[in-house]
Design a protein around this motif. Structure first.
Motif, short mmCIF file in Angstrom:
data_model
loop_
_atom_site.label_atom_id
_atom_site.label_comp_id
_atom_site.label_asym_id
_atom_site.label_seq_id
_atom_site.Cartn_x
_atom_site.Cartn_y
_atom_site.Cartn_z
N ILE A 1 0.85 -1.18 0.00
CA ILE A 1 0.00 0.00 0.00
C ILE A 1 0.89 1.23 0.00
N ASN A 2 0.59 2.16 -0.91
CA ASN A 2 1.37 3.39 -1.07
C ASN A 2 0.46 4.58 -0.83
N ARG A 3 0.89 5.46 0.09
CA ARG A 3 0.17 6.73 0.33
C ARG A 3 1.15 7.86 0.12
N THR A 4 0.76 8.80 -0.72
CA THR A 4 1.63 9.93 -1.02
C THR A 4 0.86 11.22 -0.76
N ALA A 5 1.39 12.03 0.15
CA ALA A 5 0.82 13.36 0.40
C ALA A 5 1.45 14.33 -0.59
N MET A 6 0.60 15.13 -1.24
CA MET A 6 1.06 16.16 -2.18
C MET A 6 0.99 17.49 -1.45
N ARG A 7 2.16 18.11 -1.22
CA ARG A 7 2.21 19.35 -0.45
C ARG A 7 2.73 20.50 -1.28
N LYS A 8 2.23 21.69 -0.96
CA LYS A 8 2.70 22.94 -1.53
C LYS A 8 2.77 23.94 -0.40
N PHE A 9 3.91 24.57 -0.19
CA PHE A 9 4.13 25.51 0.91
C PHE A 9 3.79 24.88 2.26
N GLY A 10 4.01 23.56 2.39
CA GLY A 10 3.75 22.86 3.64
C GLY A 10 2.33 22.39 3.85
N PHE A 11 1.40 22.79 2.97
CA PHE A 11 0.00 22.40 3.10
C PHE A 11 -0.30 21.19 2.22
N LYS A 12 -1.01 20.21 2.78
CA LYS A 12 -1.40 19.04 2.01
C LYS A 12 -2.58 19.42 1.11
N LEU A 13 -2.34 19.37 -0.20
CA LEU A 13 -3.37 19.75 -1.17
C LEU A 13 -3.98 18.55 -1.89
N GLY A 14 -3.38 17.39 -1.68
CA GLY A 14 -3.91 16.20 -2.31
C GLY A 14 -3.23 14.97 -1.77
#
Length: 178
Positions: A154-167
């Motif tokens: 199982i793979n979980r990837t947090a997509m962050r921009k400027f430290g905020f999780k956007l996806g």
């Protein structure tokens, strides 16, 4: 005044604790043991989805992966098929440094990526430029993989921009017969 300072300090403390991430070495004694070279050598298939900040599914996809491991180098040739018919290709090359550490590169990742594996877990963090509504946006991908007792990964990837999780991206990998 002192009460509000204490409240402010406690709030700051909770925020800092909430920002602290998991240390992959915490999984050192967990089973089953994951070695990405062993897992991905051969043919692997994955099913995945991309969710936005609210949790709404934005895209679904499958990935077929051909993996080879020679002389301490793991190559993953990934073929993506999205539910809207779009296709994409990514080739990762990982060099084994030691039992726990890898250095990776990919055709669409501008930097060398440091990756670590302990116990049943694998982790890497890297920048990835993604086209959204006609413009390229670079996200920090915080990528975690966890080997399950049944052999699925199982793979979980947090997509962050400027430290905020956007996806978030979620995938389930399964080794296939060759």
């Amino acid at each position: 005044m002192i009460r509000s300072l204490r409240l402010g300090f406690l709030t700051l403390l909770f925020l800092l604790v909430g920002c602290a991430g998991v240390d992959i070495e915490d999984y050192a004694d967990s089973e089953p043991r994951l070695d990405i070279a062993e897992y991905f050598t051969g043919t692997t298939r994955a099913w995945g989805m991309v969710q936005d900040y609210s949790g709404e599914v934005q895209r679904r996809f499958t990935v077929d992966i051909d993996g080879t491991y020679e002389n301490g180098t793991l190559t993953l040739d990934e073929s993506f098929l999205f539910s809207d018919g779009e296709t994409d290709q990514r080739v990762w090359t990982f060099e084994r440094i030691d039992e726990h550490n890898w250095v990776g590169t990919a055709n669409d990742v501008d930097e060398r990526v440091e990756a670590r594996q302990y116990g049943h877990a694998f982790h890497m963090r890297y920048p990835l430029a993604i086209e959204i509504d006609g413009r390229m946006i670079t996200f920090t991908m915080d990528d975690w993989m966890y080997l399950q007792p049944d052999g699925r990964l199982i793979n979980r990837t947090a997509m962050r921009k400027f430290g905020f999780k956007l996806g978030e991206i979620t995938l389930v990998f399964e080794q296939t017969e060759t």
